[in-house]
Design an enzyme around this catalytic site. Structure first.
Site, PDB file in Angstrom:
ATOM      1  N   ASP A  66      81.571  -0.226  39.229  1.00 27.68           N
ATOM      2  CA  ASP A  66      82.455   0.921  39.454  1.00 27.68           C
ATOM      3  C   ASP A  66      83.495   0.610  40.531  1.00 27.68           C
ATOM      4  O   ASP A  66      83.198  -0.068  41.522  1.00 27.68           O
ATOM      5  CB  ASP A  66      81.601   2.114  39.913  1.00 27.68           C
ATOM      6  CG  ASP A  66      82.398   3.392  40.021  1.00 27.68           C
ATOM      7  OD1 ASP A  66      82.767   3.940  38.973  1.00 27.68           O
ATOM      8  OD2 ASP A  66      82.674   3.825  41.163  1.00 27.68           O
TER       9      ASP A  66
ATOM     10  N   GLU B 239      71.833 -16.582  36.892  1.00 25.22           N
ATOM     11  CA  GLU B 239      70.381 -16.862  36.880  1.00 25.22           C
ATOM     12  C   GLU B 239      69.688 -16.104  35.755  1.00 25.22           C
ATOM     13  O   GLU B 239      68.650 -16.503  35.263  1.00 25.22           O
ATOM     14  CB  GLU B 239      69.743 -16.395  38.199  1.00 25.22           C
ATOM     15  CG  GLU B 239      70.008 -17.268  39.393  1.00 25.22           C
ATOM     16  CD  GLU B 239      69.432 -16.606  40.645  1.00 25.22           C
ATOM     17  OE1 GLU B 239      68.315 -16.031  40.583  1.00 25.22           O
ATOM     18  OE2 GLU B 239      70.127 -16.662  41.688  1.00 25.22           O
TER      19      GLU B 239
HETATM   20  C1  NOJ Z   1      85.019   5.637  38.420  1.00 28.02           C
HETATM   21  C2  NOJ Z   1      84.070   6.418  37.571  1.00 28.02           C
HETATM   22  O1  NOJ Z   1      84.277   6.092  36.222  1.00 28.02           O
HETATM   23  C3  NOJ Z   1      84.323   7.873  37.871  1.00 28.02           C
HETATM   24  O2  NOJ Z   1      83.633   8.716  36.985  1.00 28.02           O
HETATM   25  C4  NOJ Z   1      83.939   8.140  39.303  1.00 28.02           C
HETATM   26  O3  NOJ Z   1      84.274   9.475  39.636  1.00 28.02           O
HETATM   27  C5  NOJ Z   1      84.674   7.208  40.262  1.00 28.02           C
HETATM   28  N1  NOJ Z   1      84.707   5.840  39.804  1.00 28.02           N
HETATM   29  C6  NOJ Z   1      84.007   7.219  41.624  1.00 28.02           C
HETATM   30  O4  NOJ Z   1      82.761   6.568  41.541  1.00 28.02           O
END
Ligand code: NOJ
Length: 560
Positions: free
Chosen positions: A235, A277
């Site tokens: 993310d 790994e």
């Molecule tokens: C991207 C994620 O896809 C989204 O849903 C989220 O609100 C933000 N990153 C923060 O983690």
């Protein structure tokens, strides 16, 4: 422009959908994926667990619901499933506020169930990808609670970005950084210090120059690879490292103080060694306009793949799409990484709605309530876009409900949960409209999502017509189109990773070959297009004209 229909969410008068034309009859079990590097041409299905299927009938989707529907995913023909965060979380940002990476949120199930799900999916030939959120934690995470309790100057605070404020009495935030959601990026705690959060205040940013932060995440990666996951989605992958002095942001001045800092690559090199790994793979959420900077994340010792947001945001326009496809392939080529193709996800407007609007591009800044939408047109285009996407070289991400052609739903104001809506001061409708629980069985309460308990987000009244049981009976449905397309993509040599070449085509028409024998044609012009000569029409997203031409907003796969 054709007449615009009422805003998304109003019951669409669903006319007879176009027919998927399948001239070749193919049945039987799906053959295994063609390459060992499965991720180079996989179709990966994104599950938003809260809204997929509710196994225990409490109104929230869960792992039991996913386990019960693995046969559905296998029949659809996907190679892997990416789960948005399923960890312990107050769910302030739909689980992207993680309180404990090693615990499944009780709303979704248990760790034991997650392990069973991973191995049961593998028995269906489906790999599992989990979602790691390294930029921030939940404010309920033990580390942040300890930091609050320990006070200014403590080692516990060093894992985050705590700073004194500016102004005479520290009453002003430490810098002017813009948020990734609208609103503030700093929150003051009672002892007077401020902490950084690029997203909501409940998502404090971690300090990635702290060795414990790095160690902890490496351990979390191992924890999930040990449990058999095949990959990890990262993310906010370009946001982790910040300029050490946290200087003010000035528009147009490079480098940006918190996006795409050079030091970030060191983190991904160490992560790659761990993934190797376990034979695991990464897919990064990297939103960067600069293709050279983007490609750096995909060097052979870093991430395997990254989401293609330029394609996702691209309008339904032949020239723009062709340019985006060319740019994508050109930026991936030097690092030898496969491209990914994405039409939507849990953050953006659903495809049939976006393509049914006057502005068919996606942009967070232009989301608004009540945008007029022609769902019939949007659906026709989304069907064509599905065949385009699945024919391009690389892997494809499919967001749950996309295979059903679900529209973006209007959520009553009183039921909106997304912090993006609240942080915009109520102007942005937020992202809940693409997160509505799936319809499975038309005649059951809440379209068979779970039980008669009201789901966590309300389903529109017209949802039953999109239910899996209805579409399974209808050879012309979106679901039938996806099932057939995925099967053909798997069976037919030439799809997935590999070369493509543009073919001559009329204005507004995209035509390309994947092998000498395999051609994809998409008509984005306003008039029917003549198909190149071919031996067999493998599949079309809608019926051809009586004289065998390809109508507007329709795509076809041909064998020459
Ligand atoms: C991207 C994620 O896809 C989204 O849903 C989220 O609100 C933000 N990153 C923060 O983690």
């Amino acid at each position: 422009m054709p007449p615009l229909w009422p805003a998304a969410g109003s019951p669409p008068a669903r006319k007879e959908p176009p027919v998927a034309v399948v001239e070749s009859s193919r049945t039987g079990d799906l053959p295994p994926s063609r390459t060992d590097d499965w991720w180079r041409d996989a179709v990966i299905y994104q599950v938003y667990p809260r809204s997929f299927a509710d196994g225990d009938g409490d109104g929230t989707g869960d792992l039991a619901g996913v386990r019960a529907n693995l046969p559905y995913l296998a029949q659809l023909g996907v190679d892997a499933v990416w789960f948005t965060p399923w960890y312990l979380s107050p769910l302030v940002d739909g689980g992207y506020d993680v309180a404990d990476y090693r615990t499944i949120d009780p709303a979704f199930g248990t760790l034991d169930e997650a392990e069973k799900l991973i191995s049961e999916a593998a028995e269906f030939g489906i790999r599992t990808i989990v979602d790691i959120v390294p930029n921030h934690l939940s404010d309920q995470h033990a580390w942040f609670q300890a930091a609050l309790a320990a006070g200014p100057g403590s080692p516990e605070r060093e894992r985050f970005h705590f700073r004194p404020g500016r102004g005479e009495n520290g009453e002003l935030p430490p810098n002017n950084w813009p948020s990734q959601f609208s609103g503030d990026t700093w929150t003051r705690v009672p002892d007077g210090e401020w902490y950084l959060h690029l997203f909501a205040p409940e998502q404090p940013d971690l300090n990635w120059s702290h060795p414990e932060v790095r160690r902890e995440h490496e351990d979390v990666l191992r924890f999930w690879f040990e449990r058999g996951v095949a990959g990890v989605r990262i993310d906010s992958a370009a946001l982790l490292t910040k300029h050490p002095e946290l200087p003010d942001f000035t528009e147009g001045v490079d480098p940006h103080p918190y996006i795409d800092q050079d030091e970030i690559h060191d983190i991904y090199r160490s992560w790659r060694a761990i993934a190797d790994e376990y034979d695991g793979i990464f897919v990064g959420e990297v939103w960067l306009p600069d293709s050279e900077r983007f490609a750096r994340y995909l060097r052979p010792d870093e991430l395997h793949t990254a989401f293609n947001f330029n394609f996702l945001a691209c309008p339904w326009d032949a020239d723009r799409l062709r340019r985006t496809i060319d740019d994508t392939l050109a930026e991936h080529a030097p690092v030898k990484a496969p491209a990914t193709w994405v039409l939507c996800n849990h953050d953006v407007t659903r495809t049939v709605t976006r393509y049914g609007r006057e502005d068919t591009a996606f942009d967070f800044d232009t989301k608004a309530f009540g945008t007029p939408t022609d769902l019939e047109l949007g659906t026709r285009r989304a069907r064509a876009a599905a065949l385009l996407t699945l024919a391009l070289p690389g892997s494809v991400y499919l967001y749950q409900g996309e295979e059903l052609g679900l529209p973006e739903a209007d959520i009553p104001l009183s039921r909106i949960e997304d912090p993006m809506h609240f942080r915009s001061g109520g102007t942005d409708p937020g992202r809940d409209g693409c997160r509505v629980p799936l319809p499975w069985v038309s005649g059951e309460p809440h379209s068979g999502f779970g039980s008669d308990t009201e789901p966590w987000l309300p389903q529109p009244a017209y949802w039953p017509q999109y239910a899996v049981d209805v579409q399974s009976e209808d050879p012309a449905s979106m679901l039938a189109l996806y099932r057939t397309a995925l099967r053909l993509r798997r069976e037919t040599p030439g799809f997935g990773d590999g070369p493509m070449a543009w073919l001559p085509a009329d204005n507004g028409v995209l035509a390309f070959s994947r092998t000498d024998a395999l051609v994809c044609v998409v008509n984005l012009s306003g008039t029917p297009a003549t198909l190149p000569s071919h031996a067999e029409l493998l599949l079309a997203s809608g019926p051809l004209t009586e004289d065998g031409r390809l109508p507007s907003d329709t795509a076809a796969w041909l064998r020459r």
